[in-house]
Enzyme design. Sequence first.
Site, PDB file in Angstrom:
ATOM      1  N   THR A  11       0.827  -1.212   0.000  1.00 37.00           N
ATOM      2  CA  THR A  11       0.000   0.000   0.000  1.00 37.00           C
ATOM      3  C   THR A  11       0.860   1.259   0.000  1.00 37.00           C
ATOM      4  O   THR A  11       0.696   2.138  -0.854  1.00 37.00           O
ATOM      5  CB  THR A  11      -0.911  -0.002   1.255  1.00 37.00           C
ATOM      6  OG1 THR A  11      -1.644  -1.224   1.266  1.00 37.00           O
ATOM      7  CG2 THR A  11      -1.879   1.154   1.243  1.00 37.00           C
ATOM      8  N   VAL A  12       1.796   1.350   0.939  1.00 34.72           N
ATOM      9  CA  VAL A  12       2.565   2.592   1.065  1.00 34.72           C
ATOM     10  C   VAL A  12       3.613   2.700  -0.049  1.00 34.72           C
ATOM     11  O   VAL A  12       3.761   3.755  -0.683  1.00 34.72           O
ATOM     12  CB  VAL A  12       3.224   2.693   2.465  1.00 34.72           C
ATOM     13  CG1 VAL A  12       4.028   3.990   2.573  1.00 34.72           C
ATOM     14  CG2 VAL A  12       2.166   2.646   3.564  1.00 34.72           C
ATOM     15  N   GLY A 129       0.743   9.047  10.123  1.00 36.28           N
ATOM     16  CA  GLY A 129       0.558   8.953   8.660  1.00 36.28           C
ATOM     17  C   GLY A 129       0.985  10.241   7.960  1.00 36.28           C
ATOM     18  O   GLY A 129       2.156  10.614   7.981  1.00 36.28           O
ATOM     19  N   LYS A 200       3.888   4.098  18.361  1.00 38.42           N
ATOM     20  CA  LYS A 200       3.918   5.532  18.014  1.00 38.42           C
ATOM     21  C   LYS A 200       4.135   6.402  19.252  1.00 38.42           C
ATOM     22  O   LYS A 200       4.895   7.370  19.196  1.00 38.42           O
ATOM     23  CB  LYS A 200       2.622   5.904  17.285  1.00 38.42           C
ATOM     24  CG  LYS A 200       2.544   5.253  15.906  1.00 38.42           C
ATOM     25  CD  LYS A 200       1.163   5.346  15.316  1.00 38.42           C
ATOM     26  CE  LYS A 200       1.076   4.630  13.976  1.00 38.42           C
ATOM     27  NZ  LYS A 200      -0.306   4.471  13.510  1.00 38.42           N
ATOM     28  N   GLY A 298      -3.412   5.183   5.475  1.00 39.85           N
ATOM     29  CA  GLY A 298      -3.854   5.198   4.081  1.00 39.85           C
ATOM     30  C   GLY A 298      -2.691   5.463   3.147  1.00 39.85           C
ATOM     31  O   GLY A 298      -1.676   6.049   3.529  1.00 39.85           O
TER      32      GLY A 298
END
Length: 362
Positions: A11-12, A129, A200, A298
Site C-alpha cells: 500500500t505505502v 501517517g 507511536k 492510508g
Amino acid sequence: MVKVAILGFGTVGSGVAEVLTMNADNITRTSGREIGIKYIVDVREFPGSPFEKYMVKDFSLVENDPEVSIVVETIGGVGIAYEFSRRVLMAGKSLITSNKELVATHGHELLSIAKEKGVNYLFEASVGGGIPVLRPLCQCLAANRIEEIYGILNGTTNYILTEMITNGVSFEEALSQAQQKGYAEQNPAADIEGKDAGRKICILSTLSSGVHIYPDYITTEGITGVTLDDVKNAEKLGCKIKLLGRAVMNEEGKPAAYVAPHLVSEKLLISGVSGVMNAIVIKGNAVDEVMFYGPGAGKMPTASAVVADIIDAAKHEKTRKLMSWEDGNEESVADADLLVSRWYVRTTAQVPFEKVEEGVYV
Ligand code: HSE
C-alpha cells in the site's frame, strides 16, 4: 538526478511511487533536484503495473549500486525489513521509512549506524501517517520542555470506534471495512490491541525525552473489549470512547507512557476526531498546547510524508540532519500506574452504587 529505490510495493510503497511520479515537477522545484525511481524491490509480480520496469527481486542490486543514494523501506515489520535497513545504512545510503515497529524497536541502533556512515534515517510517516508531527516536535517545539503528549494515534481503531458510535456498526464489520480501505496493518491485531499506537507513543516519547523508550516498557490496551453498550454509556456521560496513546513527563523528563481506551468529553476538540483521522496534542511549557490533525493512515497520506522525507534527504545529501537519541532501559520510563485518573466501570452486578447524576454512580 537523485536515484531512489523502494523496498516493498504494498500500500505505502506503491503510493510513494505514485506521488514521486504524479508530483515530479513540484518535487524537482522544492528539492532543487530531479528525483527518480531506479528500483522497486518486491518478491511478488505486478504485471501491467506502470512501475513494472523498475521491479527487481534481488535486494543486493540496490545495496551495491552506487547510483542509488536514497532507499525507502515500506516492507513493514522487524524481519527482513530490519536486515535490509541495516544493510542500506551500512552501504552509506540514506534510509526513509514509515515502519513504526522498526523505528520503535531498533531506532537507536539504526540511527547510530546512520550517524557513523554520515547518512540520514528519516521516519516522519511512522507517526500520524500524513500529519507532520515529528519534525514539529523536534524543530518547531524544540524550545519547550515537553510536559505531555497524547493523541489518537491509530486510524484503524478510530475508524472502528467512529463506525460503532455513529452508525451502530459491529466491531467486526467496521474492522473489515478498515482493512478493505488499506488502513489496517497486515496483521490487524497490532491495531486493535493497541500495539501500533504503543509504538507511536514510544517514538514520540523517545523524541521528547532523548532516550529510546522501547515498546516492552509501556502498557498497551486496545479496543477489543469495547462494546456497543460502552459506546452508548459514554454518550450518556457526554463522552466519546477514543483509543489514546499518552505520555506524561515527570520532573526528570521521563515519560509515563501507555495506550488505553478513554472516555473523552465531547467538549474537547479531540473527541470530534473521526474516522481514520488522527490528532496529536503536545503540551510544552512555553507554547502551552498545540494539536496536529490529519489522515493517520492510508496509501497517499502516508506516501506524502515518506516523499517529503525523500526530498529532505535529497536536500541534505552531503550533511546529516541532527537526529539521534541515547539508548534506554526499564529505568528510562516513569510508572504510568501512578497517574491519577477517573475510571469507567461497566457491570451487570446488582450492587448498591449511589447515583450522583444521570449515568454517574459512585
Ligand atoms: N495501521 C495503522 C493505522 C497504519 O491504522 O493507523 C498507519 O500507521
